[in-house]
Write a protein that holds these residues in place. Structure first.
Motif, PDB file in Angstrom:
ATOM      1  N   SER A  36      12.877  13.605  -3.365  1.00  0.00           N
ATOM      2  CA  SER A  36      12.737  14.969  -2.818  1.00  0.00           C
ATOM      3  C   SER A  36      13.208  16.166  -1.542  1.00  0.00           C
ATOM      4  N   SER A  37      13.679  14.740  -0.139  1.00  0.00           N
ATOM      5  CA  SER A  37      13.676  15.414   0.624  1.00  0.00           C
ATOM      6  C   SER A  37      14.597  15.965   0.979  1.00  0.00           C
ATOM      7  N   GLN A  38      15.654  16.606   2.482  1.00  0.00           N
ATOM      8  CA  GLN A  38      17.193  16.941   2.488  1.00  0.00           C
ATOM      9  C   GLN A  38      17.325  15.074   3.349  1.00  0.00           C
ATOM     10  N   ALA A  39      16.187  14.882   4.120  1.00  0.00           N
ATOM     11  CA  ALA A  39      16.876  13.178   4.420  1.00  0.00           C
ATOM     12  C   ALA A  39      17.323  13.209   3.222  1.00  0.00           C
ATOM     13  N   TYR A  40      17.075  12.316   2.218  1.00  0.00           N
ATOM     14  CA  TYR A  40      17.426  11.524   1.609  1.00  0.00           C
ATOM     15  C   TYR A  40      18.557  12.140   0.995  1.00  0.00           C
ATOM     16  N   LYS A  41      19.172  13.895   0.824  1.00  0.00           N
ATOM     17  CA  LYS A  41      20.055  13.766   0.553  1.00  0.00           C
ATOM     18  C   LYS A  41      21.296  13.571   1.046  1.00  0.00           C
ATOM     19  N   PHE A  42      20.807  13.591   2.021  1.00  0.00           N
ATOM     20  CA  PHE A  42      21.658  13.152   3.861  1.00  0.00           C
ATOM     21  C   PHE A  42      22.535  12.103   3.621  1.00  0.00           C
ATOM     22  N   PHE A  43      21.063  11.074   3.847  1.00  0.00           N
ATOM     23  CA  PHE A  43      21.749   9.487   3.804  1.00  0.00           C
ATOM     24  C   PHE A  43      21.410   9.056   2.905  1.00  0.00           C
ATOM     25  N   ASP A  44      21.937   9.862   1.713  1.00  0.00           N
ATOM     26  CA  ASP A  44      22.269   9.323   0.333  1.00  0.00           C
ATOM     27  C   ASP A  44      23.592   9.586   0.200  1.00  0.00           C
ATOM     28  N   ALA A  45      24.739  10.504   0.853  1.00  0.00           N
ATOM     29  CA  ALA A  45      25.469  10.722   0.314  1.00  0.00           C
ATOM     30  C   ALA A  45      26.636   9.933   1.741  1.00  0.00           C
ATOM     31  N   ILE A  46      25.747   9.200   2.187  1.00  0.00           N
ATOM     32  CA  ILE A  46      26.595   8.232   3.246  1.00  0.00           C
ATOM     33  C   ILE A  46      26.483   6.848   3.339  1.00  0.00           C
ATOM     34  N   GLN A  83      15.678  13.814  14.510  1.00  0.00           N
ATOM     35  CA  GLN A  83      14.821  13.978  13.865  1.00  0.00           C
ATOM     36  C   GLN A  83      14.054  15.493  13.720  1.00  0.00           C
ATOM     37  N   ASN A  84      15.425  16.415  14.506  1.00  0.00           N
ATOM     38  CA  ASN A  84      15.030  17.486  15.113  1.00  0.00           C
ATOM     39  C   ASN A  84      15.264  18.140  13.577  1.00  0.00           C
ATOM     40  N   GLU A  85      15.896  17.424  12.645  1.00  0.00           N
ATOM     41  CA  GLU A  85      16.682  18.457  11.395  1.00  0.00           C
ATOM     42  C   GLU A  85      15.376  17.807  10.140  1.00  0.00           C
ATOM     43  N   PHE A  86      14.944  17.001   9.771  1.00  0.00           N
ATOM     44  CA  PHE A  86      14.656  15.488   8.902  1.00  0.00           C
ATOM     45  C   PHE A  86      13.453  15.843   9.280  1.00  0.00           C
ATOM     46  N   THR A  87      12.428  15.217   8.323  1.00  0.00           N
ATOM     47  CA  THR A  87      10.788  14.934   8.733  1.00  0.00           C
ATOM     48  C   THR A  87      10.731  13.020   8.332  1.00  0.00           C
ATOM     49  N   PHE A  88      10.860  11.614   9.133  1.00  0.00           N
ATOM     50  CA  PHE A  88      10.686  11.024   8.895  1.00  0.00           C
ATOM     51  C   PHE A  88       9.046  10.785   9.457  1.00  0.00           C
ATOM     52  N   ASP A  89       8.901   9.514   7.809  1.00  0.00           N
ATOM     53  CA  ASP A  89       6.720   8.416   7.809  1.00  0.00           C
ATOM     54  C   ASP A  89       7.468   7.788   8.136  1.00  0.00           C
ATOM     55  N   ARG A  90       6.137   6.625   8.147  1.00  0.00           N
ATOM     56  CA  ARG A  90       6.535   5.457   9.132  1.00  0.00           C
ATOM     57  C   ARG A  90       7.799   4.543   8.170  1.00  0.00           C
ATOM     58  N   GLY A  91       8.190   3.501   9.243  1.00  0.00           N
ATOM     59  CA  GLY A  91       9.417   3.038   8.669  1.00  0.00           C
ATOM     60  C   GLY A  91      10.421   4.030   8.437  1.00  0.00           C
ATOM     61  N   SER A  92      10.753   5.068   9.264  1.00  0.00           N
ATOM     62  CA  SER A  92      11.914   6.086   9.039  1.00  0.00           C
ATOM     63  C   SER A  92      12.163   6.274   7.289  1.00  0.00           C
ATOM     64  N   THR A  93      10.830   6.619   7.254  1.00  0.00           N
ATOM     65  CA  THR A  93      11.147   6.708   5.464  1.00  0.00           C
ATOM     66  C   THR A  93      11.182   8.186   4.824  1.00  0.00           C
ATOM     67  N   ASN A 130       0.899  -1.012   0.168  1.00  0.00           N
ATOM     68  CA  ASN A 130      -0.110  -0.052  -0.435  1.00  0.00           C
ATOM     69  C   ASN A 130       1.274   1.400  -0.060  1.00  0.00           C
ATOM     70  N   PHE A 131       2.114   1.264   0.183  1.00  0.00           N
ATOM     71  CA  PHE A 131       3.768   2.381   0.170  1.00  0.00           C
ATOM     72  C   PHE A 131       4.967   1.880  -0.068  1.00  0.00           C
ATOM     73  N   THR A 132       5.412   2.099  -0.503  1.00  0.00           N
ATOM     74  CA  THR A 132       6.589   2.469  -1.069  1.00  0.00           C
ATOM     75  C   THR A 132       7.664   3.412  -0.873  1.00  0.00           C
ATOM     76  N   GLY A 133       8.328   3.567  -0.139  1.00  0.00           N
ATOM     77  CA  GLY A 133       9.066   4.513   0.424  1.00  0.00           C
ATOM     78  C   GLY A 133      10.602   4.515   0.641  1.00  0.00           C
ATOM     79  N   TYR A 134      12.139   5.457   0.108  1.00  0.00           N
ATOM     80  CA  TYR A 134      13.140   5.545   0.528  1.00  0.00           C
ATOM     81  C   TYR A 134      13.062   5.290   1.749  1.00  0.00           C
ATOM     82  N   SER A 135      13.906   4.684   2.513  1.00  0.00           N
ATOM     83  CA  SER A 135      13.807   4.471   4.271  1.00  0.00           C
ATOM     84  C   SER A 135      15.900   4.189   4.223  1.00  0.00           C
ATOM     85  N   LEU A 136      15.414   4.924   5.537  1.00  0.00           N
ATOM     86  CA  LEU A 136      16.719   4.233   6.762  1.00  0.00           C
ATOM     87  C   LEU A 136      17.505   3.519   6.426  1.00  0.00           C
ATOM     88  N   ALA A 137      18.531   2.921   6.179  1.00  0.00           N
ATOM     89  CA  ALA A 137      18.879   1.855   6.345  1.00  0.00           C
ATOM     90  C   ALA A 137      18.875   1.001   7.288  1.00  0.00           C
TER      91      ALA A 137
END
Length: 711
Positions: free
Chosen positions: A472-482, A458-468, A436-443
């Motif tokens: 287009s989010s800043q969270a994706y940019k940050f975690f993709d870099a590492i 969590q003070n800097e980024f917004t997380f949905d269910r399952g830490s997704t 019912n939903f698929t998203g990028y997530s914190l590995a």
């Protein structure tokens, strides 16, 4: 025995009639059985009976008595579970193994005192323990009223099994249980006649001439600046082992540092040095020792359990027993230290004597052998003591989270798995399970890393269910870099009974989950969502020199999602999570993954209470044993199997199929600096140009001019 022998001689040489001879032989046999039954606990007499009657070694009464004790005092399986286990067709009965030693593990808090050590030793002595492990980060050599965070900083000598150092312990300090010297630990080992493995920070002077350690690189560039003294030093995370003879028999320097890698040393913080094979050899920090009870041990600390190259070398050297201390991070939707040690002991054929920090960390202390937890399974992961969710402290007090667990440990044997190839007979799935939903997530969502001090993202980024998070989010940019971005799909339990299959894929791996539901759950009435996640890569963590090279397919039963972090809560009542409906619990779960042929698969499976499930209670298909792999021409272990699968009884908090990939430590440990030069940032995985990223991931690395100026 003499009477029985005499009767036998009479039988062949006597002039007695046949009835008299039969009665005499019968009477002598009864006498032999009575004597054997009474004397079996006394080894010399039991051995004499065995030799005289030409009995098999593994069938003597002493072995059976020990086996009975193991089953009643340690393994508490129910008859229903045993019956279900007997129906599994892909397993073979484990070989009978002769017990060799008694091991104990102490689960204590990070800042526990010296008196806690003594209390743990007294408890272990009551179990006749011959060796005991304490966890990483403690305890401190201090009184109850004055305990600093983490382990004591000392300078250990080179190990010498023949040198008794216990006499140097200050008797006054020992009497008040306020240790000021490691010599007091040697004295305790001698007093309790027990090997003691305990964590310290070994502070050693910098090696200024690399030729003295036969290194091809400049070992001085791995030294840290001591902010307090201005000297160049190494501060190694160390497991020290003291013998019943009062000697320091071994010390081990942690290979894969986690969250503490740095190029400077601050006595008020946790700043540790990355060792290399040459430095470990130079200072005697290799951690190999042989006991008086005939077992050779290797030593590991915490994140070393994820260093596949290190575990391979231990296996290749024929060592099967490991003393292990950790302050691990459980990821309650994917992994606990208990499930990791269960799977690793099965894969490598190791005995792990494993002590975990039990307060504000992972818990999970136990003795693990060939995929089984020998200590009490129901108490393995003490959820009221562990750090399960970001910013949520344990509900129990530190004193309530101290325990000592012990078990009889057996010699290990190694053999190829009998389950290579597809051993499942389950009917093919009849329905495709659509998400019912698929998203990028914190590995790798370790709560103490990402959602607490000093980093609380969590003070800097917004997380949905399952830490997704969104692409287009800043969270994706940050975690993709590492390399911390994976993918997660979410599934609602079906409204109709049947067998359903879900699929996810990521970065070259293919994952499948097959769930058999006996009942349907009416739409809108359930409490559960299943999260199916996939990841493959070299994941980077803050202030950690070595990335975690891993792949996984992970199915989690999410009863609630934590607000702010989106963490999947898998255990009822935790964080207000409800219990799953009966219809939402599958009759069986099968998770399979397609990995590279050089990847070692491990099945990490927890029950509904987040306790590890023994490998003997699972059905496996693929290559789950080290012996199933062979070295190719390049020296890499490979298998013919690329698809691996695990089947469970369905009532699980998570089922994770994880694959460990080859990774070189320390040469690949260049997250924040060159692997062999802590002040060369040009070759770092986190580049100098990414200032904001380095401020978060590499904050413990400073330049030489700053250090020289006293900063």
């Amino acid at each position: 025995l003499f009477f029985h022998k005499f009767a036998t001689e009479c039988f062949s040489n006597s002039k007695l009639n046949i009835v008299q001879m039969i009665l005499l032989r019968l009477f002598s046999s009864v006498i032999l059985l009575v004597v054997a039954g009474i004397g079996a606990p006394w080894p010399p007499l039991a051995a004499a009976v065995q030799i005289f009657t030409k009995g098999e070694k593994n069938d003597n009464i002493s072995d059976r008595r020990t086996s009975f004790k193991y089953k009643t005092n340690i393994s508490k399986k129910t008859s229903k579970k045993a019956s279900k286990k007997a129906k599994k067709t892909s397993k073979k009965n484990p070989p009978t193994r002769k017990p060799t030693y008694v091991a104990a593990v102490a689960e204590v808090g990070v800042d526990c005192s010296a008196s806690t050590v003594i209390e743990a030793l007294e408890t272990a002595a009551k179990s006749n323990a011959q060796i005991i492990a304490f966890p990483e980060n403690g305890p401190s050599f201090c009184s109850n009223a004055d305990c600093a965070y983490a382990s004591t900083v000392i300078t250990l000598p080179r190990p010498d099994k023949d040198k008794d150092i216990s006499a140097s312990c200050d008797n006054a300090d020992a009497a008040t249980k306020n240790f000021t010297s490691f010599n007091c630990l040697a004295k305790l080992a001698k007093q309790y006649k027990m090997y003691i493995a305990i964590n310290v920070i070994d502070k050693q002077p910098c090696v200024l001439d690399s030729t003295t350690v036969n290194a091809s690189y400049n070992v001085t560039n791995l030294c840290q600046f001591d902010i307090e003294t201005g000297a160049l030093i190494y501060a190694f995370n160390t497991q020290a082992v003291f013998s019943p003879d009062g000697a320091l028999v071994a010390k081990y320097y942690k290979h894969a540092l986690f969250g503490a890698s740095t190029n400077f040393y601050d006595p008020n913080d946790i700043n540790l040095a990355q060792t290399t094979p040459e430095l470990s050899e130079h200072f005697g920090g290799e951690g190999i020792f042989e006991t008086t009870f005939g077992i050779k041990f290797a030593t590991l600390i915490c994140n070393d359990i994820n260093d596949r190259s290190l575990l391979e070398s231990i296996k290749d050297n024929g060592i099967t027993d490991i003393i292990y201390g950790n302050t691990y991070e459980n990821m309650m939707s994917k992994e606990t230290i208990g499930t990791t040690l269960t799977a690793a002991s099965y894969l490598y054929g190791f005995n792990f004597v494993a002590a975990s920090t039990g307060f504000y960390a992972a818990s999970g202390s136990g003795v693990y052998s060939d995929g089984q937890l020998l200590t009490n399974q129901s108490d393995n992961t003490a959820l009221k003591c562990t750090f399960n969710l970001g910013n949520v402290p344990p509900t129990d007090d530190k004193e309530d989270c101290v325990s000592v667990r012990s078990a009889v440990v057996n010699k290990r044997t190694t053999e190829k798995s009998s389950i290579v190839g597809n051993s499942f007979t389950k009917t093919a799935p009849t329905d495709t399970w659509d998400p019912n939903f698929t998203g990028y997530s914190l590995a790798l969502p370790a709560p103490g890393v990402w959602f607490s001090y000093p980093i609380n993202i969590q003070n800097e980024f917004t997380f949905d269910r399952g830490s997704t998070f969104k692409l287009s989010s800043q969270a994706y940019k940050f975690f993709d870099a590492i390399n911390q971005v994976g993918t997660t799909s979410f599934f609602t339990p079906p409204t109709e009974p049947g067998i359903y299959e879900a699929r996810v894929s990521f970065n070259g791996i293919e994952c499948s989950a097959i769930l058999d539901f006996a009942e349907g759950t009416p739409e809108g009435t359930g409490n559960t969502q299943y999260a199916f996640a996939a990841y493959s890569g070299d994941a980077i963590f803050p202030s950690t020199a070595c990335p975690d090279s891993v792949s996984y397919c992970s199915l989690s039963r999410c009863l609630k999602f934590q607000e702010g972090t989106g963490a999947c809560i898998t255990v009822p009542e935790m964080g207000g999570a409800p219990a799953p409906l009966k219809s939402e619990i599958a009759q069986s779960i099968t998770v399979s993954g397609t990995f590279a042929n050089s990847t070692f698969p491990m099945a990490l499976v927890s029950d509904s209470d987040l306790q590890p499930v023994d490998m003997s209670d699972l059905t496996l298909s693929g290559s789950f044993k080290f012996e199933d792999f062979e070295k190719n021409k390049e020296g890499t272990y490979v298998t013919d199997n690329v698809v691996h699968a695990v089947e469970t009884d369905g009532n699980n908090a998570f089922v994770t199929l994880v694959g460990t990939k080859q990774f070189s430590v320390p040469s690949g440990c260049n997250v924040c600096s060159n692997a062999y030069d802590l002040f060369d940032f040009e070759d770092a995985r986190v580049p100098v140009s990414e200032v904001a990223l380095r401020d978060t991931i590499c904050s413990y690395y400073k330049t030489k001019p700053l250090l020289v100026s006293g900063e």
